[in-house]
Design a protein around this motif. Structure first.
Motif: not given
Length: 359
Positions: A280-294
């Motif tokens: 869940h940290w990827t939602m505000d910590g990465c260029e593309v979060d895990q949900f969009e990536q999936h």
């Protein structure tokens, strides 16, 4: 069968209507997809943000047929959806990702650890047991204290007990419902880590930085990411993820929970063939979060970059902790993610916050 990659305006189906389904649906909407959700409850977090909610049991063939007719690809938000439901969709030509193999491995803890070891992903020693007598023998073989878990289902610390002495194994077996179990050796780890990884339909992969995780009473309390870790440790985790993704012929995002031992060895605790709480940290910590990536992966799009943009502390909001939303929203460094659940029960995941700071 839908032509891949899916064009915007196509419909993605999701089995499961909880918070992970909700965040997947929101990510799909950002990419221009419609979403249809099959969920048992008429009022669900994902159902309220989807184009279409189909209310029915996951095994209901009429509901599955409706989902199949509406969607171009189907995914699932948790690994305990019935494997037969996925098989039913696949046999009718529906594109389902991740595929049945990943689901079958993840739904049985013995199958999971057997697969991991066969694919060069080390785990703790383990033994299986189907009877009280076998449970006693398994603990004696592994050595006490040992962790006994039901082979199927169970999450957030449910369906598992510590066995302090082999003589207690039969009693613990009964407490777990006298169902088939796995007995695992105790891991002498220094910390719990996880890695979120994705594999596209072309076999390309994208891997996020390691997260350091802290649990309370079997429930994830917080994740810190990117974890402070030498490059060699990140590389080791990435090699494990590559073996797992390849061995499962995987499409989508997967969560891999790891134990770090004192000498830097990594053991796989378990895998989750879906987006994962520790990501869940990827939602505000990465260029593309895990949900969009999936969504990108299952739709046949190219995978997005996983480069971290911020240091993040993710905190799960359990029960009435979510009622403090006003305070969290007033903190400049805090991003609030609430799941829209109607009732705050003790230990229930109601949302999470990400506290961000520069790298």
């Amino acid at each position: 069968m839908a032509a891949l990659p899916l064009a915007p305006g196509s419909t993605v189906g999701i089995l499961g209507g909880g918070q992970l389904g909700r965040m997947l649906a929101l990510a799909a909407a950002r990419l221009g997809f419609d979403v249809a959700v099959l969920e048992r409850q008429a009022d669900s977090p994902a159902g309220r943000v989807a184009m279409k909610l189909i209310v029915g049991a996951y095994e209901d063939e009429a509901a599955l047929e409706e989902l199949a007719q509406l969607t171009d690809v189907v995914t699932y938000e948790f690994e305990n959806v019935p494997a037969k439901s996925v098989e039913w969709l696949v046999t009718r030509g529906v594109e389902v990702a991740p595929g049945p193999k990943a689901l079958a491995v993840a739904q049985d803890r013995v199958a999971e650890k057997t697969f991991l070891n066969a694919n060069g992903a080390p785990t703790v020693a383990f033994a299986e047991a189907d009877t009280p007598e076998a449970a006693v023998a398994a603990v004696a073989q592994i050595g006490a204290p040992a962790l006994m878990k039901t082979r199927r289902e169970g999450y957030d610390g449910k369906g598992q007990r510590w066995v302090e002495h082999a003589a207690d194994a039969a009693r613990v077996f009964a407490e777990l419902g006298s169902v088939p179990v796995i007995v695992e050796a105790r891991a002498d780890f220094v910390r719990e880590l996880s890695i979120i990884a994705a594999r596209g339909r072309d076999g390309g992969t994208a891997v996020y930085p390691l997260a350091e995780n802290h649990h309370e009473k079997g429930i994830l309390r917080r994740s810190i990411a990117p974890a402070k870790a030498p490059k060699a440790l990140q590389d080791r985790a990435e090699r494990i993820s590559a073996r797992v993704l390849s061995g499962l012929e995987y499409v989508g995002v997967i969560g891999i929970e790891l134990f770090e031992l004192r000498d830097g060895t990594l053991l796989v605790n378990e895998i989750a063939p879906r987006v994962h709480n520790t990501g869940h940290w990827t939602m505000d910590g990465c260029e593309v979060d895990q949900f969009e990536q999936h969504i990108r992966a299952v739709a046949g799009w190219s995978l997005g970059p996983t480069h971290p943009t911020h240091q993040v502390e993710m905190l799960n909001l359990l029960g009435e902790e979510a009622l403090a939303w006003r305070r969290f929203a007033a903190e400049p460094e805090t991003r609030v993610h609430l799941y829209g659940k109607r009732e705050a029960k003790p230990g229930r995941k109601m949302g999470h916050i990400n506290r961000v700071k520069p790298l």
